[in-house]
Enzyme design. Structure first.
Site, PDB file in Angstrom:
ATOM      1  N   SER A  77     184.222   6.596 -44.302  1.00  0.00           N
ATOM      2  CA  SER A  77     184.097   7.950 -43.756  1.00  0.00           C
ATOM      3  C   SER A  77     182.672   8.240 -43.291  1.00  0.00           C
ATOM      4  CB  SER A  77     184.486   8.985 -44.813  1.00  0.00           C
ATOM      5  OG  SER A  77     185.788   8.755 -45.272  1.00  0.00           O
TER       6      SER A  77
HETATM    7  N1  SAH Z   1     187.083   6.935 -49.146  1.00  0.00           N
HETATM    8  C1  SAH Z   1     186.963   5.832 -48.223  1.00  0.00           C
HETATM    9  C2  SAH Z   1     187.559   6.175 -46.867  1.00  0.00           C
HETATM   10  C3  SAH Z   1     188.606   5.199 -46.570  1.00  0.00           C
HETATM   11  S1  SAH Z   1     189.638   5.487 -45.191  1.00  0.00           S
HETATM   12  C4  SAH Z   1     185.536   5.322 -48.132  1.00  0.00           C
HETATM   13  O1  SAH Z   1     184.641   5.960 -48.717  1.00  0.00           O
HETATM   14  O2  SAH Z   1     185.310   4.290 -47.525  1.00  0.00           O
HETATM   15  C5  SAH Z   1     191.156   5.872 -46.025  1.00  0.00           C
HETATM   16  C6  SAH Z   1     191.726   4.835 -46.956  1.00  0.00           C
HETATM   17  O3  SAH Z   1     192.941   5.376 -47.478  1.00  0.00           O
HETATM   18  C7  SAH Z   1     192.094   3.506 -46.303  1.00  0.00           C
HETATM   19  O4  SAH Z   1     191.460   2.462 -46.975  1.00  0.00           O
HETATM   20  C8  SAH Z   1     193.604   3.443 -46.452  1.00  0.00           C
HETATM   21  O5  SAH Z   1     194.104   2.132 -46.662  1.00  0.00           O
HETATM   22  C9  SAH Z   1     193.833   4.306 -47.666  1.00  0.00           C
HETATM   23  N2  SAH Z   1     195.182   4.853 -47.811  1.00  0.00           N
HETATM   24  C10 SAH Z   1     196.011   5.313 -46.822  1.00  0.00           C
HETATM   25  N3  SAH Z   1     197.178   5.711 -47.355  1.00  0.00           N
HETATM   26  C11 SAH Z   1     197.090   5.518 -48.702  1.00  0.00           C
HETATM   27  C12 SAH Z   1     197.979   5.739 -49.801  1.00  0.00           C
HETATM   28  N4  SAH Z   1     199.198   6.233 -49.638  1.00  0.00           N
HETATM   29  N5  SAH Z   1     197.551   5.420 -51.044  1.00  0.00           N
HETATM   30  C13 SAH Z   1     196.296   4.892 -51.244  1.00  0.00           C
HETATM   31  N6  SAH Z   1     195.434   4.645 -50.250  1.00  0.00           N
HETATM   32  C14 SAH Z   1     195.809   4.967 -48.988  1.00  0.00           C
END
Ligand code: SAH
Length: 223
Positions: free
Chosen positions: A73
């Site tokens: 993010s």
């Molecule tokens: N918080 C992260 C942002 C990651 S982007 C950071 O600091 O880097 C969002 C993430 O959510 C992705 O890795 C994606 O695979 C995950 N995601 C999407 N749907 C999900 C679900 N149902 N359960 C768990 N993770 C999920």
């Protein structure tokens, strides 16, 4: 000699403490007020949460790819979500849905007692675990699972952060909040998402819109 001095300063060029300080100043200029959050953003080495090839862009205030179609993010969003939790007094147990690179969890790690983080893509959660271990962040607990229904085993949580966007959230998730807890999540379709904070109070959920954001979608199942 120059190389050695740079290493001692904690990184070269674009990953140096000066680059991080510039990021912190830009977060401050863009409305992040909580000094605890700014200090966490200053101290967590974001360049270690992305591919080396992108390290020179680590302290730009922008989302970056982390593989498997996912992103780390934007720092401002990480700071704002963290601030939204702390403002509401959530500093005990916090659940994050969407570990991704692990950066948001690492920022939370120094500010709350325990972070529980769920990621649906195994490869990403393994890489995040390795980073937490390397950085000695022992209060982050990871799980490879579809996190849409939360992580009931460790509930209730003082705060829940969802770091992927959905049009609606499962009631099970809200039910895992402690009384007075808050849930912060991007809601809406790609391109038109609002960051919303829900507070529990008197059996009602009060939503508060914090701003416009752009997240990858919350998907079902594991991969
Ligand atoms: N918080 C992260 C942002 C990651 S982007 C950071 O600091 O880097 C969002 C993430 O959510 C992705 O890795 C994606 O695979 C995950 N995601 C999407 N749907 C999900 C679900 N149902 N359960 C768990 N993770 C999920």
């Amino acid at each position: 000699m120059i190389t050695r001095l740079r290493q001692e300063a904690g990184g070269s060029g674009m990953t140096s403490p000066r680059a991080r300080e510039r990021l912190v100043e830009s977060l401050r200029a863009n409305g992040i007020r909580d000094e605890r959050v700014l200090e966490a953003m200053r101290s967590v080495p974001r360049h270690l949460f992305i591919d080396e090839a992108l390290a020179s862009r680590a302290y730009e205030d922008t989302a970056l790819p982390i593989g498997r179609g996912q992103t780390i993010s934007q720092p401002w969003v990480v700071a704002r979500m963290t601030e939204a939790l702390l403002e509401a007094g959530a500093c005990g147990k916090v659940l994050e849905i969407g570990t991704g690179s692990g950066y948001q969890a690492a920022v939370l790690s120094g500010l709350v007692a325990d972070v529980y983080s769920v990621e649906r893509i195994d490869e990403l959660q393994r890489a995040a675990r390795r980073r937490f271990r390397a950085l000695g962040l022992r209060n982050i607990h990871c799980r490879h699972e579809d996190g849409r229904a939360g992580w009931a085993e460790h509930a209730p949580y003082d705060g829940i952060l969802v770091t992927a966007a959905a049009s609606a959230l499962a009631p099970e998730l809200l039910n895992q909040l402690s009384p007075g807890g808050v849930l912060v999540a991007p809601v809406g379709e790609p391109g038109a998402q609002q960051l919303v904070r829900w507070s529990a109070g008197g059996g009602n959920w009060r939503p508060e819109v914090l701003g416009t954001v752009s997240f990858v979608p919350l998907l079902g199942g594991t991969a």
